[in-house]
Scaffold this active site. Structure first.
Site, PDB file in Angstrom:
ATOM      1  N   SER A 160       7.565   4.983   5.724  1.00 59.52           N
ATOM      2  CA  SER A 160       8.689   4.446   5.195  1.00 59.52           C
ATOM      3  C   SER A 160       8.819   4.173   3.720  1.00 59.52           C
ATOM      4  O   SER A 160       7.819   4.543   2.991  1.00 59.52           O
ATOM      5  CB  SER A 160       8.961   3.136   5.892  1.00 59.52           C
ATOM      6  N   ASP A 166       0.858  -1.215   0.141  1.00 57.43           N
ATOM      7  CA  ASP A 166       0.138  -0.041  -0.107  1.00 57.43           C
ATOM      8  C   ASP A 166       1.001   1.243  -0.023  1.00 57.43           C
ATOM      9  O   ASP A 166       1.885   1.350   0.838  1.00 57.43           O
ATOM     10  CB  ASP A 166      -0.965   0.233   1.291  1.00 57.43           C
ATOM     11  N   HIS A 198       5.464  -6.867   0.199  1.00 56.28           N
ATOM     12  CA  HIS A 198       5.153  -8.169  -0.572  1.00 56.28           C
ATOM     13  C   HIS A 198       6.039  -8.266  -1.956  1.00 56.28           C
ATOM     14  O   HIS A 198       6.398  -7.240  -2.407  1.00 56.28           O
ATOM     15  CB  HIS A 198       3.553  -8.493  -1.041  1.00 56.28           C
TER      16      HIS A 198
END
Length: 397
Positions: A358, A204, A269
């Site tokens: 981040s 995301d 991921h």
């Protein structure tokens, strides 16, 4: 909410010394320390983090105690917004994302004041950012920090129905466990999951993509030292005798920059079917990765910050991919949940960040990937594109 409709944003200002001419280094330093202290309820702080580090920049005037530490802040915040625009991929509509107050203070400490350049050189600011980042990690790992989760959910209007564990009181031992929460299986569609020639979003995020590093430096990353050798720090791998590809294999490589905001799902991921290789850890700073820092001419964020580089082998082509997880201001730590030799399918988890905004940068060798045109065009404007994990980066390679 920290996002605003463009019609509600009358004046947007970048961080600049002229914003707050009366403020000095000691004002920003004291305010940042106070913000972090206020999250520690064992020392008299508050559970409502929307009133501390996550105070959106445009609501500063609602928290007059900040004005006590930074002269002129309330007046400036009542007239101007500090943040950046993001485009929604599906609709092409833009919204304005207000910069959280902790990122704003980090920016002011680095850039805004007569002493800042000298302070950075003597590492006074760097030491403070590191100290406060580590301290915040300790606070959010404590049992007492669980009580901060409801205010975090409310501030960012998070969808609890997406979560694997939805019992907030009983399901999480600390705030950080919620921060790197897991999603319920099947809650997000995985586009083209069985096509090995496609690549998906690693997180995301707010995304920018560039077909080469020249474009990245022209449109987005303004640091003087943003090169693949500086980013990948090959000497660190050599010194630890790790089996990592030579940096020359990434000459003319493409890159995707996934910026995770505090509200985002913070597990990352694999963008493709891969085999996991070695991890190279690179020590560094704790600068904010907000776009205004990345866009600051001559200031190196990605190549200066602490980062962990996970090398992956693309199963279809046998070529390497560099997966660079970059820490930032108030980010507690970077964790990989895979080990060398693991075979990981596109969409499967590689790891997670503890608290803070981040960034992940994926570096793809030349001609491995052809990013979708809408992502390339937005990045050249330049504007970030709002993405969900497993959205497509390219529908064919």
């Amino acid at each position: 909410m920290t996002s605003l409709h463009p019609n509600d944003v009358a004046s947007v200002k970048d961080i600049h010394p002229d914003n707050l001419p009366e403020a000095r280094h000691e004002h920003y330093s004291t305010a940042l320390n106070k913000l972090v202290d206020e999250t520690d309820t064992t020392e008299g702080g508050t559970h409502d983090i929307s009133k501390t580090i996550l105070t959106p920049g445009h609501t500063v005037h609602s928290h007059p105690w900040l004005g006590k530490y930074i002269p002129g802040l309330e007046r400036f915040a009542s007239k101007h917004h500090v943040g950046n625009f993001v485009v929604v991929r599906e609709t092409r509509e833009q919204f304005f994302e207000s910069m959280p107050i902790y990122a704003r203070l980090g920016m002011h400490l680095l850039f805004c004041g007569k002493l800042e350049s000298a302070l950075v050189k003597t590492k006074i600011v760097e030491d403070q950012l590191r100290e406060q980042s580590i301290k915040e990690g300790v606070v959010f790992d404590s049992l007492a920090s669980v009580a901060s989760i409801p205010s975090f959910i409310e501030t960012y209007s998070l969808e609890i129905g997406e979560l694997l564990v939805q019992d907030i009181k009983a399901g999480y031992k600390c705030f950080n466990e919620f921060f790197y929460r897991k999603l319920k299986h099947g809650v997000r569609p995985v586009q083209n999951a069985d096509n090995p020639r496609t690549f998906c979003s690693a997180a995301d995020c707010r995304l920018t993509v560039f077909e080469n590093i020249t474009d990245a430096c022209k449109f987005w990353v303004k640091g003087r030292q943003f090169t693949f050798p500086e980013l990948l720090a090959p000497s660190a791998g050599v010194e630890t005798h790790l089996d990592v590809p030579h940096v020359s294999v990434f000459e003319n490589a493409s890159l995707a920059i996934f910026r995770l905001a505090p509200a985002d799902y913070h597990r990352f991921h694999s963008p493709a079917d891969v085999i996991v290789g070695d991890v190279v850890d690179v020590e560094g700073q704790y600068y904010t990765v907000n776009p205004q820092a990345v866009n600051e001419p001559g200031f190196d964020v990605f190549t200066a910050n602490r980062r962990s580089i996970l090398y992956l082998t693309h199963e279809l082509t046998g070529r390497p991919i560099a997966f660079v997880a970059i820490g930032a201001l108030l980010v507690g730590s970077i964790h990989f949940t895979v080990k060398k030799g693991d075979k990981v399918k596109k969409r499967e988890e590689l790891g997670y960040f503890a608290y803070g905004g981040s960034t992940v940068i994926t570096v793809f060798p030349e001609r491995m990937i052809k990013f979708d045109g809408d992502l390339v065009e937005a990045s050249k404007k330049p504007i970030e594109t709002l993405m969900k994990v497993w959205d497509m980066l390219c529908h064919r390679s």
